[in-house]
Enzyme design. Structure first.
Site, PDB file in Angstrom:
ATOM      1  N   ARG A 119      54.976 -26.366  23.777  1.00 60.52           N
ATOM      2  CA  ARG A 119      55.781 -28.296  23.387  1.00 60.52           C
ATOM      3  C   ARG A 119      56.664 -27.903  25.196  1.00 60.52           C
ATOM      4  O   ARG A 119      56.983 -27.075  25.794  1.00 60.52           O
ATOM      5  CB  ARG A 119      56.318 -28.624  22.747  1.00 60.52           C
ATOM      6  CG  ARG A 119      55.760 -28.501  21.033  1.00 60.52           C
ATOM      7  CD  ARG A 119      54.622 -29.102  21.003  1.00 60.52           C
ATOM      8  NE  ARG A 119      54.479 -30.869  21.265  1.00 60.52           N
ATOM      9  CZ  ARG A 119      54.519 -31.993  20.852  1.00 60.52           C
ATOM     10  NH1 ARG A 119      54.628 -31.298  19.497  1.00 60.52           N
ATOM     11  NH2 ARG A 119      54.889 -32.307  20.945  1.00 60.52           N
ATOM     12  N   SER A 120      56.659 -29.221  25.572  1.00 57.70           N
ATOM     13  CA  SER A 120      57.686 -29.360  26.938  1.00 57.70           C
ATOM     14  C   SER A 120      59.061 -28.759  27.165  1.00 57.70           C
ATOM     15  O   SER A 120      58.914 -28.129  27.413  1.00 57.70           O
ATOM     16  CB  SER A 120      56.885 -30.670  27.934  1.00 57.70           C
ATOM     17  OG  SER A 120      57.702 -31.708  26.382  1.00 57.70           O
ATOM     18  N   GLN A 169      48.426 -35.520  33.082  1.00 58.60           N
ATOM     19  CA  GLN A 169      49.922 -35.053  32.522  1.00 58.60           C
ATOM     20  C   GLN A 169      49.307 -34.031  32.829  1.00 58.60           C
ATOM     21  O   GLN A 169      50.597 -33.024  33.547  1.00 58.60           O
ATOM     22  CB  GLN A 169      49.833 -35.072  30.865  1.00 58.60           C
ATOM     23  CG  GLN A 169      50.818 -34.700  30.348  1.00 58.60           C
ATOM     24  CD  GLN A 169      51.573 -35.134  29.369  1.00 58.60           C
ATOM     25  OE1 GLN A 169      52.251 -36.040  29.557  1.00 58.60           O
ATOM     26  NE2 GLN A 169      51.173 -34.388  28.505  1.00 58.60           N
ATOM     27  N   GLU A 227      56.567 -27.850  32.421  1.00 56.43           N
ATOM     28  CA  GLU A 227      55.777 -26.374  32.358  1.00 56.43           C
ATOM     29  C   GLU A 227      55.802 -25.852  33.298  1.00 56.43           C
ATOM     30  O   GLU A 227      55.265 -25.016  32.831  1.00 56.43           O
ATOM     31  CB  GLU A 227      54.847 -26.883  31.231  1.00 56.43           C
ATOM     32  CG  GLU A 227      54.744 -28.011  30.003  1.00 56.43           C
ATOM     33  CD  GLU A 227      53.881 -28.157  29.368  1.00 56.43           C
ATOM     34  OE1 GLU A 227      52.879 -28.247  29.785  1.00 56.43           O
ATOM     35  OE2 GLU A 227      54.006 -29.151  28.729  1.00 56.43           O
ATOM     36  N   LYS A 260      49.707 -26.268  17.572  1.00 57.28           N
ATOM     37  CA  LYS A 260      50.846 -26.503  17.866  1.00 57.28           C
ATOM     38  C   LYS A 260      52.119 -27.065  16.309  1.00 57.28           C
ATOM     39  O   LYS A 260      52.135 -28.018  15.811  1.00 57.28           O
ATOM     40  CB  LYS A 260      51.495 -28.529  18.782  1.00 57.28           C
ATOM     41  CG  LYS A 260      51.270 -28.836  20.102  1.00 57.28           C
ATOM     42  CD  LYS A 260      51.043 -29.865  20.586  1.00 57.28           C
ATOM     43  CE  LYS A 260      51.300 -30.033  22.505  1.00 57.28           C
ATOM     44  NZ  LYS A 260      51.340 -31.211  22.669  1.00 57.28           N
ATOM     45  N   GLU A 309      41.926 -32.572  27.477  1.00 58.05           N
ATOM     46  CA  GLU A 309      42.368 -32.821  26.251  1.00 58.05           C
ATOM     47  C   GLU A 309      43.528 -34.635  26.116  1.00 58.05           C
ATOM     48  O   GLU A 309      43.563 -35.142  27.031  1.00 58.05           O
ATOM     49  CB  GLU A 309      43.859 -31.920  25.933  1.00 58.05           C
ATOM     50  CG  GLU A 309      44.903 -31.987  25.667  1.00 58.05           C
ATOM     51  CD  GLU A 309      45.902 -31.020  25.531  1.00 58.05           C
ATOM     52  OE1 GLU A 309      47.203 -31.693  24.946  1.00 58.05           O
ATOM     53  OE2 GLU A 309      45.894 -29.894  26.268  1.00 58.05           O
ATOM     54  N   ASP A 315      44.757 -31.788  30.869  1.00 61.05           N
ATOM     55  CA  ASP A 315      45.440 -33.103  29.682  1.00 61.05           C
ATOM     56  C   ASP A 315      45.167 -34.354  29.936  1.00 61.05           C
ATOM     57  O   ASP A 315      46.500 -34.717  30.760  1.00 61.05           O
ATOM     58  CB  ASP A 315      46.352 -32.207  29.367  1.00 61.05           C
ATOM     59  CG  ASP A 315      47.352 -32.949  28.261  1.00 61.05           C
ATOM     60  OD1 ASP A 315      46.343 -33.588  27.612  1.00 61.05           O
ATOM     61  OD2 ASP A 315      48.809 -32.927  27.615  1.00 61.05           O
ATOM     62  N   ASP A 360      44.645 -33.564  20.211  1.00 58.81           N
ATOM     63  CA  ASP A 360      45.676 -32.821  20.928  1.00 58.81           C
ATOM     64  C   ASP A 360      46.349 -34.410  19.613  1.00 58.81           C
ATOM     65  O   ASP A 360      47.631 -33.909  18.365  1.00 58.81           O
ATOM     66  CB  ASP A 360      47.014 -32.573  21.565  1.00 58.81           C
ATOM     67  CG  ASP A 360      48.329 -32.648  21.290  1.00 58.81           C
ATOM     68  OD1 ASP A 360      48.879 -32.389  21.251  1.00 58.81           O
ATOM     69  OD2 ASP A 360      48.870 -32.363  22.563  1.00 58.81           O
ATOM     70  N   LYS A 409      47.782 -22.504  25.449  1.00 54.97           N
ATOM     71  CA  LYS A 409      47.819 -23.625  26.666  1.00 54.97           C
ATOM     72  C   LYS A 409      49.796 -22.874  27.018  1.00 54.97           C
ATOM     73  O   LYS A 409      50.523 -23.357  25.744  1.00 54.97           O
ATOM     74  CB  LYS A 409      47.372 -24.427  26.416  1.00 54.97           C
ATOM     75  CG  LYS A 409      47.996 -25.833  27.112  1.00 54.97           C
ATOM     76  CD  LYS A 409      47.570 -27.123  27.215  1.00 54.97           C
ATOM     77  CE  LYS A 409      48.399 -28.416  27.432  1.00 54.97           C
ATOM     78  NZ  LYS A 409      48.259 -29.556  26.872  1.00 54.97           N
TER      79      LYS A 409
END
EC number: 4.2.1.11
Length: 431
Positions: free
Chosen positions: A370-371, A167, A209, A341, A289, A246, A316, A392
C-alpha cells in the site's frame, strides 16, 4: 501445541507519518511473531474498514488507539490458549468476534496485524521461514517461485503532488534470469530516469512509493521519458523490459466520465478504454490496473473485450481482494488478473482464499503493498509462498519499499532453483 500466551497491540508510524497498528503474538516456549498493518491512499469503497479514532486533537484524527485497544482487550481474550498454527481457526474467531461485513467493529487493521503476527509466531514455532509456513497454509508446500517486480518508477494521481493523472507508471524486468538480476535492472533504469528528468529540468522529488513525481504535459510524456531511461540503461523496451500502468481510474471518475484534468481531456467509459488501447499500441504496456472505475462494470466488460486477450487487466479497487466480488467478476468475464492487498480484506486466511480462487479461474495474481507502508516485509514471503508470479512494491527508493525487495533477495538466496524466476510468462497474455 503452539499455545498463544499473549497478544499485544501498539500504535506505530507508517511511511507517510500516519499511525498504524502493530501486533505481537507470544507463544509458550518463547516464540514471538510481530507484524504491522499497511494503509492505502487510493482505496476501493468496498475495502474492509481501517479503524481510525477520529479524534482531531491527535494525529488529525488518524490515531489508531481504538484498534490497539481492541487487540489488547477483546482479541487477546478470544485468542489466549489457542493454537497459533491453526491460522484459519484464529482468523475465523476474530471475524466472528467482529461480526460485521467489513470488519468495522474491531477494525481490519487490528485483525490483520494479529493475523500476520500469529502466522509469524507459528513459523517460528515450527522452525521454518514464514514463506514455508504460508505455503503449507495454502496447501502448496514447497511450490515456490520468485515474482516479477512491477516497479513504480514514476508516480502521479493520489501518490504524488503533480499534474499527472495516471497513478503509477511501472517497469517489469521480464528478460531477467533471476530476481536478483531483475532488481538490478530496475535500479539501473531508476537511476537513469533521474538523469533524464534532470536533463529536462524536471523535478526529481519522489512520491509515496518512491517513484519520481515530475509535472509533465501528458500521461504519454511519462511513458516517453521512461522509454529513454530504459534505453540509456542499456535495455530493450518490449524485450528486456515491459511497461505496466495503474490508472486508479476511480480517482478521476466524475459524473460518469473520466476527467484527465492534467492534460485537459475528458472521456466516456468506452472512450477511455480506447485511449488506453492506443497507448498499448504505441508502447509495450502489458498490464493495466484499474483501467476503469470500480463500479463501471459495463465499461470493464468492453475493456476486457478489446484488451483482455492481449494484455493483463488487473482489478484492484474493482475486486478489493474479496472472493464474493471476484467470483462475480470471473462469472462475468471481467478483467483477467487480481491485485492482492491483504488489508483490503483483513486476514491472511481470506487473502489466501482470494489467491486460490483467482488462480483456479485462470486469473493471474499480483501481490501488492500500500502507499502507506512500514518495514514489515510479509508480502515478500506471501508472493513466494503462493507462487503468485508478480509483486508490486514500489520503486528502488525509500526503505519501506526496499525492505520487501531485500527480503526477496534473501529468500531467493535460500531457495535457489526451488524458486525459479519465470519472467514474461507470469504476465497474463505474455506466455
Amino acid at each position: 501445541m503452539a499455545k498463544i500466551i499473549n497478544v499485544i497491540g501498539r500504535e506505530i508510524m507508517d511511511s507517510r507519518g500516519n499511525p498504524t497498528v502493530e501486533a505481537e503474538v507470544h507463544l509458550d516456549g518463547g516464540f514471538v511473531g510481530m507484524a504491522a498493518a499497511p494503509s492505502g491512499a487510493s482505496t476501493g469503497s468496498r475495502e474492509a474498514l481501517e479503524l481510525r479514532d477520529g479524534d482531531k486533537s491527535r494525529y488529525m484524527g488518524k490515531g489508531v488507539l481504538t484498534a490497539v485497544a481492541n487487540i489488547n482487550g477483546q482479541i487477546r481474550d478470544a485468542l489466549m490458549g489457542k493454537d497459533a498454527t491453526a491460522q484459519a481457526e484464529l482468523d475465523q474467531i476474530m471475524i466472528d468476534l467482529d461480526g460485521t461485513e467489513n470488519k468495522d467493529k474491531l477494525g481490519a487493521n487490528a485483525i490483520l496485524a494479529v493475523s500476520l503476527a500469529a502466522a509469524k509466531a507459528a513459523a517460528a514455532f515450527k522452525g521454518m521461514p514464514l514463506y514455508a509456513h504460508i505455503a503449507e497454509l495454502n496447501g502448496t508446500p514447497g511450490q515456490y517461485s520468485m515474482p516479477v517486480p512491477m516497479m513504480n518508477i514514476l508516480n502521479g494521481g493520489e501518490h504524488a503532488d503533480n499534474n499527472v493523472d495516471i497513478q503509477e507508471f511501472m517497469v517489469q524486468p521480464v528478460g531477467a534470469k533471476s530476481f536478483r538480476e531483475a532488481l538490478r535492472m530496475g535500479a539501473e533504469i531508476f537511476h537513469n530516469l533521474k538523469k533524464v528528468l534532470q536533463e529536462k529540468g524536471l523535478n526529481t522529488a519522489v512520491g509515496d512509493e518512491g517513484g519520481f513525481a515530475p509535472n509533465l504535459a501528458s500521461n504519454a510524456d511519462a511513458l516517453a521519458v521512461i522509454k529513454v531511461a530504459v534505453e540509456k540503461a542499456g535495455y530493450k523496451l518490449g524485450e528486456d523490459v515491459t511497461l505496466a500502468l495503474d490508472c486508479a481510474a476511480s480517482e478521476f471518475y466524475k459524473d460518469g466520465q473520466y476527467d484527465l484534468s492534467g492534460e485537459g481531456k475528458v472521456f466516456d467509459s468506452n472512450g477511455f478504454s480506447d485511449f488506453l488501447k492506443s497507448l498499448t499500441e504505441e508502447y509495450p504496456i502489458v498490464s493495466i490496473e484499474d483501467g476503469l472505475d470500480e463500479s463501471d462494470w459495463d465499461g470493464w466488460a468492453y475493456q476486457t473485450q478489446i484488451l483482455g486477450d492481449k494484455i493483463q487487466l488487473v482489478g484492484d479497487d474493482l475486486f478489493v481482494t474479496n472472493t464474493k466480488i471476484l467470483s462475480r467478476g470471473i462469472e462475468n468475464k471481467i478483467a483477467n488478473s487480481i491485485l492482492i492487498k491483504f488489508n483490503q480484506i483483513g486476514s491472511l486466511t481470506e487473502t489466501l482464499a482470494a489467491i486460490r480462487m483467482a488462480k483456479d479461474a485462470g486469473y493471474t495474481v499480483v501481490i501488492s503493498h500500500r502507499s502507506g507502508e512500514t518495514e514489515d516485509a510479509t508480502i515478500a514471503d506471501l508472493a513466494v509462498a503462493t507462487a503468485a508470479g508478480q509483486i508490486k512494491t514500489g520503486s528502488l527508493c525509500r526503505s519501506d519499499r526496499v525492505a520487501k525487495y531485500n527480503q526477496l533477495l534473501r529468500i531467493e538466496e535460500q531457495l535457489g532453483e526451488k524458486a525459479p524466476y519465470k519472467g514474461r510468462s507470469e504476465i497474463k497474455g505474455q506466455a
